[in-house]
Design an enzyme around this catalytic site. Sequence first.
Site, mmCIF file in Angstrom:
data_model
loop_
_atom_site.group_PDB
_atom_site.id
_atom_site.type_symbol
_atom_site.label_atom_id
_atom_site.label_comp_id
_atom_site.label_asym_id
_atom_site.label_seq_id
_atom_site.Cartn_x
_atom_site.Cartn_y
_atom_site.Cartn_z
ATOM 1 N N GLU A 178 1.254 -0.863 0.154
ATOM 2 C CA GLU A 178 0.106 -0.078 -0.549
ATOM 3 C C GLU A 178 1.291 1.350 -0.312
ATOM 4 O O GLU A 178 0.853 2.145 -0.424
ATOM 5 C CB GLU A 178 -0.981 0.302 1.258
ATOM 6 N N GLU A 210 -7.236 1.739 6.808
ATOM 7 C CA GLU A 210 -7.941 0.887 5.784
ATOM 8 C C GLU A 210 -7.572 -0.332 5.412
ATOM 9 O O GLU A 210 -8.559 -1.219 5.645
ATOM 10 C CB GLU A 210 -7.447 1.433 4.939
ATOM 11 N N HIS A 211 -6.074 -0.709 5.531
ATOM 12 C CA HIS A 211 -5.880 -2.488 5.379
ATOM 13 C C HIS A 211 -5.537 -2.816 6.908
ATOM 14 O O HIS A 211 -4.408 -2.453 7.089
ATOM 15 C CB HIS A 211 -5.182 -2.395 4.263
ATOM 16 N N HIS A 218 -50.717 19.148 15.406
ATOM 17 C CA HIS A 218 -50.920 18.133 15.339
ATOM 18 C C HIS A 218 -51.671 17.570 15.628
ATOM 19 O O HIS A 218 -52.171 16.292 15.344
ATOM 20 C CB HIS A 218 -48.904 17.842 16.067
#
Length: 435
Positions: free
Chosen positions: A261, A331-332, A424
């Site tokens: 990476e 990430e990894h 309401h």
Amino acid sequence: MQMQVRRWKDVSRDEQQRFLKRSELDISNIQDSIQDILDKVRADGDTALRALTNKLDKVDLSSIPLRITDEEFAAAADALDPAVKEALDHAFDNVTRFHKGQVPAADTMMEIEPGIIVGERHTPIDSVGLYVPHGRGSFPSMVYMQSIPAKLAGVPRIVMVTPPGPDGRVDPAVLYAAAATGVDEVYRVGGPHAIAALAYGTETIARVDKIQGPGSMYVTAAKRLLVGTVDIGMPAGPSESIIIADRHADPYTVALDLIIEAEHGSDSSAILISTSEPVAEAVADILPDLIDEVEEPRKGFLQDVFGNYGGIFLAGDLYEAADIVNQFAPEHLQIRTSEPWATMRLIRNASEILLGSHIPFSIANYITGPNAILPTGGNARTYSALSVRDFIKYSSVVYLEPSGYDRVAGKVTTLADYEGFQTHAKAIRERNRSL
């Protein structure tokens, strides 16, 4: 270069925070210039896209259509090496097979109490823009990792933008992947100006509802500045990886995997956390030679990473190693321990977890099936890998039978009165008079 092995607990708190923060983008220094690009595209459309592509990418598109033609798709398929086609087709199959499992079943409905039927209806996002980077290489994998889940989600209009090469052409593998996986429109434009086109629309490129895909710091900055104008999708910045290794890990293959990476760019992060000093020292000895064998510019990327956001650290045990990972939320993550499944149970925050010695990050990036577009910068604490779910939205559905209305109407008027919402309550009281 020399690699140093340090115990994590001996690293100063400030330096720990530097590693944990890594190179995630501070856009303050480029914000004004990126905003100027966005404004130009919003005001001048295609004219701005061509001018900015000429200025920033050094590519003249004055006589070339922005949209890729059918003839270009056909030529790309003819020109592509059959071995590359075969590898891509294999990847398409696995990624499709995995993501089919994410497609939701039919709309779910349930009777939550007698007379009250509730549920959810899912529908695809109407249009999505997929960004596929090109500056540091060609990335057909970034095409099919996005387009396949979008197609399975049923998105009616899938648009892709990607920077052109010096001659204005788009990489043939990128075009082959786009055509094979259902991308409807492809445009030869990249950078922040492409993001602006997707967000605002131009004469040629109609705006989209959501933008997805990784890109440079300038692309990321453009997305951040467009929050509120368009859905910018998952935060995907510079690549990052961590390996946990114990005394059973093979130092050579750990070193091989550690630099995978890191070759994405100088702003990437790559860290080894080992519970074994001999393994850590062996990896440190092996890394310099492996880096020297890599050709430029990626050799320079590796040297920069291990001089800034990469390193080798010792942890006292796997609990400390897991704690570092959970703080980092990478990430990894690759787990190289004697019992990787057990080690995985200690991990809460990681976008992707690879178990064992036979799954380098590169194999997971391309072909095993799960998505390789992952949240970075610590966003694994709250975000997940890109999936079919990113291209679907859900609507709540409610149906009341008369008996269900009678069961809850009085309680709702009580709550509405308490909160001071007069209309309401009136809608119920007046309705009761007419029933």
